[in-house]
Design a protein around this motif. Structure first.
Motif, PDB file in Angstrom:
ATOM      1  N   LYS A  43      -1.670  44.475  59.548  1.00 29.14           N
ATOM      2  CA  LYS A  43      -2.781  43.669  58.982  1.00 29.14           C
ATOM      3  C   LYS A  43      -3.474  44.615  58.138  1.00 29.14           C
ATOM      4  CE  LYS A  43      -2.845  39.668  61.817  1.00 29.14           C
ATOM      5  NZ  LYS A  43      -3.659  38.954  62.559  1.00 29.14           N
ATOM      6  N   ARG A  44      -3.762  45.884  58.456  1.00 32.22           N
ATOM      7  CA  ARG A  44      -4.553  46.867  57.656  1.00 32.22           C
ATOM      8  C   ARG A  44      -3.639  47.604  56.687  1.00 32.22           C
ATOM      9  NH1 ARG A  44      -9.169  48.431  60.262  1.00 32.22           N
ATOM     10  NH2 ARG A  44      -9.281  50.548  59.648  1.00 32.22           N
ATOM     11  N   ASP A  45      -2.512  47.311  56.343  1.00 36.62           N
ATOM     12  CA  ASP A  45      -1.952  47.851  55.286  1.00 36.62           C
ATOM     13  C   ASP A  45      -2.322  47.353  54.140  1.00 36.62           C
ATOM     14  OD1 ASP A  45       0.301  48.560  53.239  1.00 36.62           O
ATOM     15  OD2 ASP A  45       1.943  47.741  54.508  1.00 36.62           O
ATOM     16  N   PRO A  46      -2.828  48.359  53.222  1.00 32.16           N
ATOM     17  CA  PRO A  46      -3.527  48.105  52.028  1.00 32.16           C
ATOM     18  C   PRO A  46      -2.386  47.673  50.866  1.00 32.16           C
ATOM     19  CG  PRO A  46      -3.252  50.455  52.104  1.00 32.16           C
ATOM     20  CD  PRO A  46      -2.898  49.665  53.409  1.00 32.16           C
ATOM     21  N   THR A  47      -1.243  47.958  51.040  1.00 34.34           N
ATOM     22  CA  THR A  47      -0.446  47.737  50.014  1.00 34.34           C
ATOM     23  C   THR A  47       0.510  46.243  50.002  1.00 34.34           C
ATOM     24  OG1 THR A  47       1.581  48.845  50.940  1.00 34.34           O
ATOM     25  CG2 THR A  47       0.044  49.989  49.584  1.00 34.34           C
ATOM     26  N   TYR A  48       0.420  45.589  50.963  1.00 35.32           N
ATOM     27  CA  TYR A  48       1.140  44.446  51.433  1.00 35.32           C
ATOM     28  C   TYR A  48       0.071  43.256  51.616  1.00 35.32           C
ATOM     29  CZ  TYR A  48       5.030  41.530  53.144  1.00 35.32           C
ATOM     30  OH  TYR A  48       5.886  40.709  53.138  1.00 35.32           O
ATOM     31  N   ALA A  49      -0.061  42.419  50.321  1.00 40.53           N
ATOM     32  CA  ALA A  49      -1.213  41.679  50.120  1.00 40.53           C
ATOM     33  C   ALA A  49      -0.640  39.991  50.411  1.00 40.53           C
ATOM     34  CB  ALA A  49      -1.854  41.579  48.811  1.00 40.53           C
ATOM     35  N   SER A  50       0.717  39.834  50.233  1.00 39.42           N
ATOM     36  CA  SER A  50       1.036  38.279  50.121  1.00 39.42           C
ATOM     37  C   SER A  50       0.774  37.482  51.407  1.00 39.42           C
ATOM     38  CB  SER A  50       2.483  38.302  49.797  1.00 39.42           C
ATOM     39  OG  SER A  50       2.729  38.509  48.690  1.00 39.42           O
ATOM     40  N   GLY A 267     -11.170  50.208  48.311  1.00 36.72           N
ATOM     41  CA  GLY A 267     -10.062  49.758  49.134  1.00 36.72           C
ATOM     42  C   GLY A 267     -10.034  49.778  50.785  1.00 36.72           C
ATOM     43  N   SER A 268     -11.378  49.588  51.031  1.00 32.63           N
ATOM     44  CA  SER A 268     -11.755  49.414  52.590  1.00 32.63           C
ATOM     45  C   SER A 268     -11.230  48.021  53.217  1.00 32.63           C
ATOM     46  CB  SER A 268     -13.176  49.339  52.532  1.00 32.63           C
ATOM     47  OG  SER A 268     -13.517  48.987  54.052  1.00 32.63           O
ATOM     48  N   MET A 269     -10.598  48.266  54.315  1.00 35.82           N
ATOM     49  CA  MET A 269      -9.802  47.259  55.007  1.00 35.82           C
ATOM     50  C   MET A 269     -10.694  46.744  56.243  1.00 35.82           C
ATOM     51  SD  MET A 269      -7.145  46.676  53.346  1.00 35.82           S
ATOM     52  CE  MET A 269      -6.265  45.504  54.264  1.00 35.82           C
TER      53      MET A 269
END
Length: 384
Positions: A43-50, A267-269
């Motif tokens: 869930k904290r992956d910044p590159t996988y938005a879908s 880019g903060s998660m």
């Protein structure tokens, strides 16, 4: 097309939809390569938005933005038909867009010509502080269910999915295909295109979006107040950083997405408690049915995702590149969709398929998307 081997990089909504349409066009084989999968991701992956998207249809395209208009219109029409399939998790419902004041010179937005039941919001529809609104029939997608449906359709047509593979360079994905013998590569890496070797598109940037998922099955409409009439591009010079992004997006399972934030280059998660409180207050202000008998809705989850935005909007183009072994491949880009990945997905996949057909010498087929939808929906299309 029957002799071509296709490699799709990225398993978000754009990658899955592009792969599905290319399989339907008869590609010899299609392999999707991705580090994350819709059913197994951080869930904290910044590159996988879908998987973190609100996923409704509310266009960003302005009245003269004809490229984005085509993507969104084609997608609206495809989703309208696909919504008869319960397994898709697509729900039809009324959509409202509210504005602080009525435009002095009212021009109907470009989408008024094809969306179902377009009209002006009534005085009873308007929340406090809003003087004008439009309404029309739209869709929302239950994201986990919809992505699972896309994945299942890809598998059913013989597509191969390779997950858990981290890529430093796009050529690293070639190892997923025997001998690395690929004819076509489709790059659907979203924000990953910023750092992916061989692409490294510096026009890409993150837009942080924070949301709250609540349980509120009584909410049966979508509401948005963030976009100017006709889309973001009609915002009259107002910069995106200044927009208050407020929206309410219900799903067919009773979960409602409350948003949100639109923070460019952030880019903060991490979950921001002040933002969460502000989001809840703003959403209740435009959607009073969230509160039942004086009780706030049950919070299911706080979420943060990074919209994969790009200066110049999404990139859909193609070129020929050579691999390290000297093999020439057709390299198609389909990324940079920001917050409109779902609502443009079928139109963008259609464009990818058209580019591939043109490059390999196949005749153009303007009805390839409608043919696909008709085959998938089958006899249920009679219920439309």
């Amino acid at each position: 097309m029957e002799s071509k081997t296709v490699l799709v990089i990225g398993a978000g909504v754009q990658g899955l939809t592009s792969a599905l349409l290319l399989l339907h066009q008869g590609a010899k084989s299609v392999t999707i390569v991705s580090e994350a999968s819709p059913s197994d991701y951080q869930k904290r992956d910044p590159t996988y938005a879908s998987p973190k998207a609100g996923a409704n249809w509310q266009t960003y395209a302005g009245n003269t933005d004809y490229r984005l208009q085509e993507y969104d219109e084609l997608t609206y029409k495809a989703l309208w038909e696909l919504s008869v399939l319960p397994e898709c998790g697509i729900m039809r419902l009324p959509g409202f867009e509210f504005y602080n004041e009525k435009p002095a010179a009212l021009q109907h937005p470009w989408y008024a010509r094809f969306v179902r039941n377009y009209g002006f919001a009534t005085a009873a529809d308007l929340p406090p502080g809003k003087q004008f609104g439009v309404k029309y029939d739209t869709f929302t997608m239950n994201v986990p269910k919809y992505l699972a449906w896309l994945t299942g359709r890809v598998k059913a047509l013989g597509g191969k999915l390779v997950f858990g593979k981290r890529l430093e360079h796009w050529q690293d994905a070639l190892s997923a295909v025997p001998g690395g013998k690929v004819d076509i590569v489709v790059n659907c890496t979203g924000l990953g295109a910023l750092t992916l070797g061989g692409v490294e598109d510096k026009d890409c940037y993150p837009v942080r979006g924070q949301t709250i998922l609540v349980r509120a099955p009584q909410v049966k409409r979508t509401i948005g107040t963030s976009l100017a009439l006709g889309g973001t591009r009609a915002a009259g010079g107002k910069v995106e950083e200044e927009m208050k992004v407020t929206y309410v997006i219900p799903r067919e399972d009773g979960i409602v997405i409350l948003g949100g934030t639109y923070q460019k280059h952030d880019g903060s998660m991490e979950i921001n408690a002040d933002s969460a409180s502000d989001i809840m207050t703003r959403c209740i202000g435009i959607c009073p049915e969230l509160v039942v008998n004086g009780k706030l809705p049950e919070i299911v989850e706080h979420s943060v995702g990074l919209r994969p935005a790009r200066y110049g909007d999404c990139r859909l183009d193609s070129q020929y590149l050579k691999t390290s072994s000297g093999r020439e491949v057709l390299f198609v880009n389909n990324y940079g969709h920001g917050g409109y990945g779902y609502q443009s997905s079928w139109g963008c996949a259609y464009t990818v398929a058209k580019m591939v057909r043109r490059a390999i010498g196949c005749s153009q087929n303007d009805s390839l998307l409608s043919q696909f939808v008709k085959e998938v929906v089958g006899s249920k299309s009679a219920k439309l």
